[in-house]
Design an enzyme around this catalytic site. Sequence first.
Site, short mmCIF file in Angstrom:
data_model
loop_
_atom_site.label_atom_id
_atom_site.label_comp_id
_atom_site.label_asym_id
_atom_site.label_seq_id
_atom_site.Cartn_x
_atom_site.Cartn_y
_atom_site.Cartn_z
N ASP A 33 13.05 -6.32 -0.07
CA ASP A 33 11.70 -6.06 0.44
C ASP A 33 10.90 -7.35 0.40
O ASP A 33 11.15 -8.21 -0.45
CB ASP A 33 11.00 -4.99 -0.41
CG ASP A 33 9.96 -4.22 0.39
OD1 ASP A 33 8.95 -4.83 0.77
OD2 ASP A 33 10.15 -3.02 0.62
N ASN A 34 9.93 -7.50 1.30
CA ASN A 34 9.03 -8.65 1.22
C ASN A 34 7.64 -8.23 0.72
O ASN A 34 6.72 -9.03 0.70
CB ASN A 34 8.90 -9.36 2.58
CG ASN A 34 8.13 -8.53 3.60
OD1 ASN A 34 7.84 -7.36 3.37
ND2 ASN A 34 7.79 -9.13 4.72
N VAL A 59 13.32 -9.72 6.14
CA VAL A 59 14.51 -9.48 6.97
C VAL A 59 14.48 -10.25 8.29
O VAL A 59 15.48 -10.30 8.98
CB VAL A 59 14.72 -7.97 7.27
CG1 VAL A 59 15.04 -7.20 6.00
CG2 VAL A 59 13.55 -7.38 8.02
N LEU A 63 20.26 -13.06 5.85
CA LEU A 63 20.54 -12.73 4.44
C LEU A 63 22.04 -12.83 4.24
O LEU A 63 22.81 -12.26 5.01
CB LEU A 63 20.04 -11.31 4.15
CG LEU A 63 20.21 -10.78 2.73
CD1 LEU A 63 19.39 -11.61 1.73
CD2 LEU A 63 19.75 -9.31 2.66
N LYS A 92 8.87 -9.25 14.90
CA LYS A 92 9.93 -10.03 14.26
C LYS A 92 10.67 -9.19 13.23
O LYS A 92 11.90 -9.25 13.13
CB LYS A 92 9.33 -11.26 13.58
CG LYS A 92 8.97 -12.36 14.53
CD LYS A 92 8.50 -13.58 13.74
CE LYS A 92 8.11 -14.71 14.66
NZ LYS A 92 7.33 -15.73 13.95
N ASN A 100 19.54 -9.63 12.08
CA ASN A 100 20.07 -10.16 10.82
C ASN A 100 20.87 -9.11 10.06
O ASN A 100 21.92 -9.40 9.49
CB ASN A 100 18.93 -10.70 9.96
CG ASN A 100 18.39 -12.01 10.52
OD1 ASN A 100 19.15 -12.84 11.01
ND2 ASN A 100 17.08 -12.19 10.48
N TYR A 146 5.18 -2.10 17.63
CA TYR A 146 6.03 -1.20 16.83
C TYR A 146 6.98 -0.44 17.75
O TYR A 146 8.20 -0.45 17.55
CB TYR A 146 5.12 -0.24 16.06
CG TYR A 146 5.84 0.72 15.14
CD1 TYR A 146 6.29 0.29 13.88
CD2 TYR A 146 6.04 2.05 15.50
CE1 TYR A 146 6.93 1.19 13.02
CE2 TYR A 146 6.67 2.94 14.64
CZ TYR A 146 7.11 2.50 13.40
OH TYR A 146 7.73 3.39 12.55
N THR A 176 6.88 11.52 8.50
CA THR A 176 7.35 11.90 7.16
C THR A 176 6.24 11.59 6.16
O THR A 176 5.54 10.58 6.31
CB THR A 176 8.63 11.10 6.84
OG1 THR A 176 9.65 11.53 7.74
CG2 THR A 176 9.11 11.34 5.42
P1 NAD Z 1 6.27 1.66 4.38
O1 NAD Z 1 5.30 0.75 5.04
O2 NAD Z 1 5.84 2.41 3.18
O3 NAD Z 1 7.59 0.86 3.98
C1 NAD Z 1 8.09 -0.22 4.71
C2 NAD Z 1 8.67 -1.24 3.71
O4 NAD Z 1 9.23 -2.34 4.44
C3 NAD Z 1 7.62 -1.82 2.79
O5 NAD Z 1 8.10 -1.84 1.46
C4 NAD Z 1 7.40 -3.23 3.32
O6 NAD Z 1 6.96 -4.12 2.33
C5 NAD Z 1 8.79 -3.55 3.84
N1 NAD Z 1 8.82 -4.58 4.87
C6 NAD Z 1 8.04 -4.67 5.98
N2 NAD Z 1 8.39 -5.74 6.70
C7 NAD Z 1 9.42 -6.34 6.06
C8 NAD Z 1 10.21 -7.49 6.29
N3 NAD Z 1 10.01 -8.25 7.39
N4 NAD Z 1 11.17 -7.82 5.40
C9 NAD Z 1 11.40 -7.07 4.29
N5 NAD Z 1 10.67 -5.97 4.01
C10 NAD Z 1 9.69 -5.60 4.87
O7 NAD Z 1 6.80 2.66 5.51
P2 NAD Z 1 7.73 3.95 5.41
O8 NAD Z 1 6.93 5.12 5.84
O9 NAD Z 1 8.42 3.98 4.10
O10 NAD Z 1 8.76 3.63 6.59
C11 NAD Z 1 10.06 3.13 6.31
C12 NAD Z 1 10.82 2.97 7.61
O11 NAD Z 1 10.92 4.24 8.27
C13 NAD Z 1 10.14 2.03 8.61
O12 NAD Z 1 11.13 1.29 9.28
C14 NAD Z 1 9.46 2.97 9.59
O13 NAD Z 1 9.35 2.39 10.87
C15 NAD Z 1 10.42 4.14 9.58
N6 NAD Z 1 9.71 5.38 9.97
C16 NAD Z 1 8.87 5.98 9.11
C17 NAD Z 1 8.21 7.14 9.52
C18 NAD Z 1 7.26 7.87 8.60
O14 NAD Z 1 6.64 8.83 9.06
N7 NAD Z 1 7.11 7.52 7.34
C19 NAD Z 1 8.40 7.64 10.81
C20 NAD Z 1 9.26 6.96 11.67
C21 NAD Z 1 9.93 5.83 11.24
#
Ligand code: NAD
Length: 352
Positions: A33-34, A59, A63, A92, A100, A146, A176
């Site tokens: 995670d970043n 990411v 990596l 990105k 990656n 997005y 979710t």
């Molecule tokens: P979130 O924002 O809580 O978690 C995303 C995580 O990714 C965070 O910990 C963030 O720090 C990390 N992150 C972001 N950019 C990064 C990078 N470049 N490198 C490394 N880490 C990075 O969101 P979430 O709700 O937990 O969503 C997780 C995944 O599920 C996402 O890809 C999101 O698009 C997908 N998603 C979620 C939902 C939802 O309703 N929660 C719906 C559709 C898709």
Amino acid sequence: MMTRTLVTGAAGFIGSHLCDRLIADGHEVIAVDNFFTGSDGNIAHLTTSRRLRVVCHDVALPLRIDHIGAIYNLACPASPCHYQRDPVRTIKSNIMGALNMLDLARRTNATILQASTSEVYGDPVIHPQPESYRGNVNPIGPRACYDEGKRCAETLFFDYHRRHGTRIKVPRIFNTYGPRMSTNDGRVVSNFIVQALKGDDITIYGNGAQTRAFCYVDDTIDAFVLLMNTPVDVTGPVNIGNPHEVSVRELAECIVRMTGSHSRLVYVRLPADDPVQRCPDVSFARSILGWTPKVSLEDGLARTIDYFRKTLSVRPSRGEARPAPEPARQMSSPLLRATTPYSPPDEVPPRA
Ligand code: NAD
Ligand code: UDP
């Protein structure tokens, strides 16, 4: 079989629940995670486990790790206010991140799951949305970083699958929710619960007639794990969501009732390109995974309200979007100091 599994976006809301599940199932987990929207607090309870390693990494950069059996690629901010904060960075994370992680999967022969989204359908004109629907996305609007990023990531996944035989799994996740959403996440469930518990106005965007279908996080995690373990020819895309559709206004009324709040419902400007109606057709998930969501909206909301009650009593929300943490702060976090820096057992040479 226990596998060394890499989870990107591991410190986020869904990623941290996935880490819980994988560790409980006996896997060794490398959590990447970043910390853009994630929090070390979400995975701090797992750091006592010798099966978890945390790697602070973006990411969008390559990596190099060896001996990985499975990759769950979740790294990307998911809340509109966060992914629009730095749209180029969002693109990105989606596209370079997918490339990656696909290269990593190819090098290590790992199966890779991409957290795709219902946003690939944009503002849908078909209802409910089946996987065959190709969507209605505005490619130049504020959500495009997005939506188009996730669409292009899907393209990359299927091209790697066709060209290189990479084993891919692509769930399209619908809204979710659950514990560990940040108080400042900005998405509707966490916003409404935090506002209701604090007695603040509940901010309904537009007239609140727009609909969503909300899936409790435990159901989403069950679907991820089931999908990861399907035969090679099962790639998806497959819709993962709860088909119980409600309007945003109904959600607000439900949360006010369940929290016993005296908050007022207030109507504010609807953001551009906000989808009018969204609900998954989950018949494909049912047939290939034998999966249907089990947690009702009321039960899921009760668990989430309980979580936010506890969180707010210790850490009151400032009620505004959090800026990205500074790198220096990340590195001094107790979690990262307590965690052994990860050194790959077999360093592979960088790509030419
Ligand atoms: P979130 O924002 O809580 O978690 C995303 C995580 O990714 C965070 O910990 C963030 O720090 C990390 N992150 C972001 N950019 C990064 C990078 N470049 N490198 C490394 N880490 C990075 O969101 P979430 O709700 O937990 O969503 C997780 C995944 O599920 C996402 O890809 C999101 O698009 C997908 N998603 C979620 C939902 C939802 O309703 N929660 C719906 C559709 C898709
Ligand atoms: N929404 C709202 N008030 C809020 C946050 C969101 O009315 O405080 C609405 C938003 O306009 C959208 C729905 O709730 O119609 C879901 O928004 P969210 O950001 O949770 O997810 P997404 O739009 O990505 O589905």
